[in-house]
Scaffold this motif. Structure first.
Motif, short mmCIF file in Angstrom:
data_model
loop_
_atom_site.label_atom_id
_atom_site.label_comp_id
_atom_site.label_asym_id
_atom_site.label_seq_id
_atom_site.Cartn_x
_atom_site.Cartn_y
_atom_site.Cartn_z
N ARG A 178 0.77 -1.20 -0.07
CA ARG A 178 0.12 0.06 -0.06
C ARG A 178 0.73 1.09 0.03
NH1 ARG A 178 -1.95 3.12 4.41
NH2 ARG A 178 -3.87 4.42 3.75
N LEU A 179 1.89 1.41 0.94
CA LEU A 179 2.52 2.53 0.93
C LEU A 179 3.90 2.66 -0.09
CD1 LEU A 179 2.49 2.75 4.88
CD2 LEU A 179 1.01 3.86 3.15
N ALA A 180 4.12 3.63 -0.71
CA ALA A 180 5.36 3.55 -1.61
C ALA A 180 6.51 4.16 -0.99
CB ALA A 180 4.75 4.17 -3.02
N GLU A 181 6.25 5.11 -0.28
CA GLU A 181 7.47 6.08 0.20
C GLU A 181 8.11 5.20 1.32
OE1 GLU A 181 8.62 9.11 -1.17
OE2 GLU A 181 7.15 8.54 -2.40
N PRO A 182 9.41 5.29 1.32
CA PRO A 182 10.24 4.57 2.33
C PRO A 182 9.95 5.13 3.82
CG PRO A 182 11.55 4.77 0.58
CD PRO A 182 10.37 5.56 0.16
N ALA A 183 9.75 6.56 3.76
CA ALA A 183 9.40 6.91 5.18
C ALA A 183 8.03 6.64 5.72
CB ALA A 183 9.56 8.42 5.28
N SER A 184 7.09 6.37 4.76
CA SER A 184 5.83 5.90 5.36
C SER A 184 5.92 4.67 5.59
CB SER A 184 4.83 6.10 3.99
OG SER A 184 4.61 7.38 3.66
N ILE A 185 6.62 3.75 5.06
CA ILE A 185 6.67 2.28 5.37
C ILE A 185 7.33 2.29 6.77
CG2 ILE A 185 7.79 0.11 4.84
CD1 ILE A 185 7.38 0.86 1.97
N ALA A 186 8.41 2.90 7.05
CA ALA A 186 9.07 2.99 8.27
C ALA A 186 7.95 3.41 9.36
CB ALA A 186 10.14 3.71 8.17
N THR A 187 7.51 4.82 9.19
CA THR A 187 6.46 5.16 10.13
C THR A 187 5.42 4.00 10.52
OG1 THR A 187 6.98 7.19 9.12
CG2 THR A 187 4.75 6.98 10.21
N GLU A 188 4.95 3.15 9.31
CA GLU A 188 3.70 2.21 9.79
C GLU A 188 4.40 1.18 10.72
OE1 GLU A 188 0.40 -0.13 10.35
OE2 GLU A 188 0.74 1.84 9.92
N PHE A 189 5.65 0.66 10.36
CA PHE A 189 6.35 -0.40 11.22
C PHE A 189 6.52 0.07 12.55
CE2 PHE A 189 8.29 -2.60 7.11
CZ PHE A 189 6.94 -3.11 7.08
N LEU A 190 7.17 1.54 12.67
CA LEU A 190 7.43 2.25 13.86
C LEU A 190 6.14 2.15 14.72
CD1 LEU A 190 10.05 4.45 12.87
CD2 LEU A 190 10.47 2.73 14.58
N ARG A 191 5.05 2.63 14.15
CA ARG A 191 3.59 2.48 14.80
C ARG A 191 3.31 1.32 15.48
NH1 ARG A 191 -1.15 0.95 14.44
NH2 ARG A 191 -0.84 -0.13 12.52
N CYS A 192 3.49 0.27 14.63
CA CYS A 192 3.36 -1.21 15.29
C CYS A 192 4.15 -1.30 16.36
CB CYS A 192 3.40 -2.26 14.01
SG CYS A 192 2.41 -2.23 12.72
N ILE A 193 5.35 -0.92 16.32
CA ILE A 193 6.27 -1.21 17.76
C ILE A 193 5.67 -0.51 18.86
CG2 ILE A 193 8.60 -0.55 18.76
CD1 ILE A 193 9.60 -1.34 15.81
N ASP A 194 5.41 1.00 18.63
CA ASP A 194 4.72 1.62 19.49
C ASP A 194 3.65 1.47 20.18
OD1 ASP A 194 6.93 3.47 19.29
OD2 ASP A 194 5.79 4.80 18.08
#
Length: 181
Positions: free
Chosen positions: A74-90
């Motif tokens: 779904r997400l194309a931008e590397p920063a957006s992908i990282a943000t979603e993975f970090l949200r899952c961690i948080d």
């Protein structure tokens, strides 16, 4: 949904969700829904379902992999992908080490523009490698069964580790990671 296969997806959703919400689906029903979404490229729908599935079944390895795949689809931008993975961690969505490894894998992939570049070349964006090393070290400190959660076969932990390590160990500043190998 704008998919040319909207009829197929609508029938699948109708069958699985008839009179119910996503929150009421079982693990097997989520798996079927993900399969149908992936078959037609319904990335937005897969992502929405993945959010619900991993909250309902946070320790289910298949649901976590579907969530990771839905994010990447779904997400194309590397920063957006990282943000979603970090949200899952948080938000403690499943094992934190799973998401740290997903981040390390994503950061290494981002350092090179594509997989073909990784073979024998230096990354075009080496700054992403230090982020990968940090996540890999953080993931490694737990007693986590990476194989169970990451998957086996072509999408397995060994291949991911090899790609991450091969990318990182080219640089002397990451020499401390050799002890993890």
């Amino acid at each position: 949904m704008n998919s040319p296969n909207k009829h197929f997806i609508s029938r699948t959703e109708l069958y699985l969700l008839e009179g119910r919400t996503l929150e009421e689906l079982t693990q097997a029903e989520f798996a079927n829904l993900f399969r149908s979404y992936n078959a037609v490229g319904a990335s937005e729908e897969a992502f929405t379902a993945a959010l619900v599935a991993t909250r309902k079944f946070p320790d289910d390895a298949h649901m976590l992999r579907c969530h990771r795949d839905a994010v990447l689809g779904r997400l194309a931008e590397p920063a957006s992908i990282a943000t979603e993975f970090l949200r899952c961690i948080d938000e403690n969505v499943g094992p934190i080490s799973f998401w740290r490894l997903a981040l390390a894998d994503h950061y290494v992939a981002t350092a090179w523009a594509d997989d073909e570049e990784m073979l024998g070349s230096f990354p075009t964006r080496p700054e992403w490698l230090s982020l990968a090393a940090k996540q890999l070290e953080s993931a490694q400190v737990t007693a986590f069964d990476f194989g169970q959660y990451w998957g086996r076969g072509t999408d397995n932990i060994q291949a991911t580790y090899e790609a991450v390590f091969d990318g990182l160990l080219r640089y002397e500043e990451f020499a401390q990671l050799r002890r993890l190998r």
